[in-house]
Design an enzyme around this catalytic site. Structure first.
Site, PDB file in Angstrom:
ATOM      1  N   HIS A 218      68.576  43.286  25.351  1.00  0.00           N
ATOM      2  CA  HIS A 218      69.995  42.990  25.133  1.00  0.00           C
ATOM      3  C   HIS A 218      70.264  41.995  24.004  1.00  0.00           C
ATOM      4  CE1 HIS A 218      69.162  39.321  27.491  1.00  0.00           C
ATOM      5  NE2 HIS A 218      70.214  38.815  26.899  1.00  0.00           N
TER       6      HIS A 218
HETATM    7  C1  UD1 Z   1      75.320  36.751  26.613  1.00  0.00           C
HETATM    8  C2  UD1 Z   1      74.742  35.459  26.056  1.00  0.00           C
HETATM    9  C3  UD1 Z   1      73.225  35.562  26.020  1.00  0.00           C
HETATM   10  C4  UD1 Z   1      72.663  35.940  27.374  1.00  0.00           C
HETATM   11  C5  UD1 Z   1      73.361  37.179  27.898  1.00  0.00           C
HETATM   12  C6  UD1 Z   1      72.911  37.457  29.308  1.00  0.00           C
HETATM   13  C7  UD1 Z   1      76.146  34.359  24.370  1.00  0.00           C
HETATM   14  C8  UD1 Z   1      76.304  34.055  22.918  1.00  0.00           C
HETATM   15  N1  UD1 Z   1      75.192  35.239  24.677  1.00  0.00           N
HETATM   16  O1  UD1 Z   1      74.969  37.784  25.722  1.00  0.00           O
HETATM   17  O2  UD1 Z   1      72.681  34.307  25.649  1.00  0.00           O
HETATM   18  O3  UD1 Z   1      71.298  36.193  27.235  1.00  0.00           O
HETATM   19  O4  UD1 Z   1      74.780  36.985  27.902  1.00  0.00           O
HETATM   20  O5  UD1 Z   1      73.103  38.760  29.689  1.00  0.00           O
HETATM   21  O6  UD1 Z   1      76.854  33.797  25.173  1.00  0.00           O
HETATM   22  N2  UD1 Z   1      79.734  43.716  27.960  1.00  0.00           N
HETATM   23  C9  UD1 Z   1      80.209  44.633  28.861  1.00  0.00           C
HETATM   24  N3  UD1 Z   1      80.422  44.219  30.148  1.00  0.00           N
HETATM   25  C10 UD1 Z   1      80.205  42.963  30.573  1.00  0.00           C
HETATM   26  C11 UD1 Z   1      79.733  42.017  29.642  1.00  0.00           C
HETATM   27  C12 UD1 Z   1      79.494  42.416  28.347  1.00  0.00           C
HETATM   28  O7  UD1 Z   1      80.414  45.798  28.527  1.00  0.00           O
HETATM   29  O8  UD1 Z   1      80.431  42.659  31.758  1.00  0.00           O
HETATM   30  C13 UD1 Z   1      79.449  44.170  26.573  1.00  0.00           C
HETATM   31  C14 UD1 Z   1      80.668  44.034  25.650  1.00  0.00           C
HETATM   32  O9  UD1 Z   1      80.642  45.123  24.766  1.00  0.00           O
HETATM   33  C15 UD1 Z   1      80.386  42.742  24.908  1.00  0.00           C
HETATM   34  C16 UD1 Z   1      78.859  42.777  24.810  1.00  0.00           C
HETATM   35  O10 UD1 Z   1      78.415  43.358  26.026  1.00  0.00           O
HETATM   36  O11 UD1 Z   1      81.000  42.693  23.647  1.00  0.00           O
HETATM   37  C17 UD1 Z   1      78.236  41.407  24.637  1.00  0.00           C
HETATM   38  O12 UD1 Z   1      78.657  40.528  25.686  1.00  0.00           O
HETATM   39  P1  UD1 Z   1      78.606  38.933  25.465  1.00  0.00           P
HETATM   40  O13 UD1 Z   1      78.897  38.252  26.734  1.00  0.00           O
HETATM   41  O14 UD1 Z   1      79.411  38.557  24.283  1.00  0.00           O
HETATM   42  O15 UD1 Z   1      77.115  38.675  25.043  1.00  0.00           O
HETATM   43  P2  UD1 Z   1      75.758  39.135  25.732  1.00  0.00           P
HETATM   44  O16 UD1 Z   1      75.034  40.001  24.760  1.00  0.00           O
HETATM   45  O17 UD1 Z   1      76.012  39.646  27.083  1.00  0.00           O
HETATM   46  N1  UDP Z   2      68.834  40.699  35.959  1.00  0.00           N
HETATM   47  C1  UDP Z   2      69.417  41.381  37.026  1.00  0.00           C
HETATM   48  N2  UDP Z   2      69.676  42.722  36.877  1.00  0.00           N
HETATM   49  C2  UDP Z   2      69.385  43.397  35.724  1.00  0.00           C
HETATM   50  C3  UDP Z   2      68.786  42.680  34.649  1.00  0.00           C
HETATM   51  C4  UDP Z   2      68.538  41.317  34.801  1.00  0.00           C
HETATM   52  O1  UDP Z   2      69.669  40.808  38.093  1.00  0.00           O
HETATM   53  O2  UDP Z   2      69.652  44.598  35.649  1.00  0.00           O
HETATM   54  C5  UDP Z   2      68.563  39.251  36.119  1.00  0.00           C
HETATM   55  C6  UDP Z   2      67.134  38.856  35.879  1.00  0.00           C
HETATM   56  O3  UDP Z   2      66.376  39.025  37.061  1.00  0.00           O
HETATM   57  C7  UDP Z   2      67.276  37.407  35.472  1.00  0.00           C
HETATM   58  C8  UDP Z   2      68.591  37.386  34.716  1.00  0.00           C
HETATM   59  O4  UDP Z   2      69.290  38.563  35.122  1.00  0.00           O
HETATM   60  O5  UDP Z   2      67.379  36.557  36.592  1.00  0.00           O
HETATM   61  C9  UDP Z   2      68.348  37.421  33.250  1.00  0.00           C
HETATM   62  O6  UDP Z   2      69.550  37.614  32.589  1.00  0.00           O
HETATM   63  P1  UDP Z   2      69.648  38.273  31.144  1.00  0.00           P
HETATM   64  O7  UDP Z   2      68.421  39.011  30.807  1.00  0.00           O
HETATM   65  O8  UDP Z   2      70.931  39.006  31.106  1.00  0.00           O
HETATM   66  O9  UDP Z   2      69.854  37.003  30.193  1.00  0.00           O
HETATM   67  P2  UDP Z   2      68.879  35.890  29.580  1.00  0.00           P
HETATM   68  O10 UDP Z   2      67.998  35.372  30.647  1.00  0.00           O
HETATM   69  O11 UDP Z   2      68.149  36.521  28.446  1.00  0.00           O
HETATM   70  O12 UDP Z   2      69.837  34.881  29.056  1.00  0.00           O
END
Ligand code: UD1
Ligand code: UDP
Length: 381
Positions: A218
């Site tokens: 991601h």
């Molecule tokens: C964010 C965090 C990242 C973390 C990740 C965990 C920032 C800068 N990044 O990244 O550090 O590792 O969360 O998962 O804060 N979207 C959906 N549904 C949702 C949420 C997101 O469709 O419920 C899609 C949207 O298209 C959105 C994109 O995901 O634009 C990115 O979401 P965003 O929260 O901005 O960043 P993440 O990549 O999720």
């Molecule tokens: N996770 C989850 N379901 C999923 C993928 C990840 O519950 O389908 C959990 C995972 O076990 C961990 C956390 O989400 O505890 C990690 O989050 P993510 O990878 O979104 O973000 P990051 O840790 O890179 O910020």
């Protein structure tokens, strides 16, 4: 005392479960926790699914900010969080990790002098092009209590000028730093047996235990760079086809949206029509732990999943050019490969053949959350 906990993105909701559990079990007469959700993540399987399952108190307020550019998303959060902090007057604000929700809450609180408690402090990738690196540096340098899960995180804070000195009460000008273990490790220990009892995902997907690879992707560097994304998925096709391995991919919505857009029709077909590549929606935490316990290897760009692979003693291939969790790589349990296909396949083959990998106890004793609560009470109670 009243604390406000800010959550927004999936990993923060999960991390917050550990502290809420410690408060409920040991400090309910001392700490009143108000949870505020920024709404950064909003899909049912990225947010709501975790509350019941992990017994996290429902957020008192959800700002429903949703997705947006970094500036817009962060700014909207700051505006609303400031109003809440002024209204609620908490003794301290608790933030997790390094997302835009973390940064927004930090800026709102620091300017009106609400002390900040940063859980997962000190982690550095030394790559300021990564949005999270900016967020965590800013947050650390505005915080009063900083809790680092690792020794290297603690060292990073010392290198940036924080002092190990103990005084009676800390302030943002005299912050305290701690190396205290990882709340995610607390969670993995706590929920592993519940996952074994309750999750049916391994059976539902017809997976053989210890015979599949778990992967998540991601990170924006990977999803938003068509070449990188193609290289990762070409590697999956290779591993699935030539290696006859099953790969399970609970896919972040961000990545799902980019696959159709960025992969060539040929590669997309090779991914979608390969019965060994199982792309599924994001799963609940108990299901995720089940996948981590029963897989044979993890391939990921997630920070949290890297660590959970280690907690459950699985080798991990890191799809990034660097990691904040350097200890995992140093002890040989994880390998950084970026998105280079040759390196991914080489690491896969090396870990497949590896025997006796070492998973030393690097993340505390499973009670980091209790220690954090004690320090919060000591300083602000
Ligand atoms: C964010 C965090 C990242 C973390 C990740 C965990 C920032 C800068 N990044 O990244 O550090 O590792 O969360 O998962 O804060 N979207 C959906 N549904 C949702 C949420 C997101 O469709 O419920 C899609 C949207 O298209 C959105 C994109 O995901 O634009 C990115 O979401 P965003 O929260 O901005 O960043 P993440 O990549 O999720
Ligand atoms: N996770 C989850 N379901 C999923 C993928 C990840 O519950 O389908 C959990 C995972 O076990 C961990 C956390 O989400 O505890 C990690 O989050 P993510 O990878 O979104 O973000 P990051 O840790 O890179 O910020």
């Amino acid at each position: 005392m009243k604390i406000i906990t800010i959550i927004g993105a999936r990993p923060q909701i999960i991390k917050a479960a550990a502290l809420s559990r410690a408060i409920a079990n040991h400090f309910s007469n001392k700490i009143n926790e108000l949870i505020v959700h920024t709404g950064q993540h909003y899909d049912q399987n990225m947010s709501e699914v975790f509350f019941d399952e992990l017994r996290i108190p429902k957020p008192s307020i959800n700002l429903n900010i949703g997705s947006g550019s970094h500036g817009k998303q962060t700014a909207l959060m700051i505006e609303q969080l400031e109003a809440i902090l002024i209204e609620e007057k908490p003794e301290a604000l608790v933030v997790y990790g390094d997302t835009n929700s973390t940064l927004a809450a930090t800026i709102a609180a620091a300017k009106i002098h609400v002390p900040i408690v940063h859980i997962e402090a000190g982690l550095r990738s030394f790559n300021k092009k990564m949005p999270e690196e900016i967020n965590r540096i800013m947050c650390d340098h505005a915080s009063t209590l900083l809790f680092s899960p690792t020794e290297s995180g603690y060292q990073n804070l010392l290198n940036e000028g924080f002092k190990p000195t103990e005084i009676e009460k800390h302030t943002s000008d005299n912050p305290a730093i701690f190396h205290c273990g990882d709340v995610m490790y607390d969670n993995s220990l706590h929920f592993a047996s519940l996952s074994e009892q309750q999750s049916t995902l391994i059976k539902d997907l017809g997976l053989q235990k210890n015979a599949f690879i778990l992967s998540t992707v991601h990170r924006n560097d990977n999803t938003d760079n068509p070449k990188a994304l193609a290289s990762i998925f070409e590697s999956f096709v290779d591993i699935a086809k030539n290696g006859n391995e099953t790969i399970v991919l609970p896919l972040h919505p961000r990545t799902k949206k980019m696959l159709d857009k960025s992969l060539s029709p040929k590669l997309l077909e090779a991914v979608n029509y390969n019965e060994n590549i199982r792309i599924i929606d994001p799963v609940s935490f108990l299901d995720m732990i089940a996948l981590e316990i029963h897989c044979k290897m993890v391939i990921t760009d997630s920070g949290g999943v890297q660590k959970e692979a280690f907690f459950f003693k699985k080798p991990c291939i890191i799809l990034r050019p660097e990691t904040e969790w350097v200890e995992l790589v140093e002890c040989g349990a994880a390998k950084i490969v970026g998105t280079n296909k040759t390196l991914i396949l080489e690491a896969f083959s090396n870990f497949s053949a590896a025997k006796n990998l070492s998973f030393p106890p690097l993340f505390g004793d499973g009670d980091a959350s209790r220690f954090i609560c004690e320090q919060i009470i000591k300083n602000f109670g």
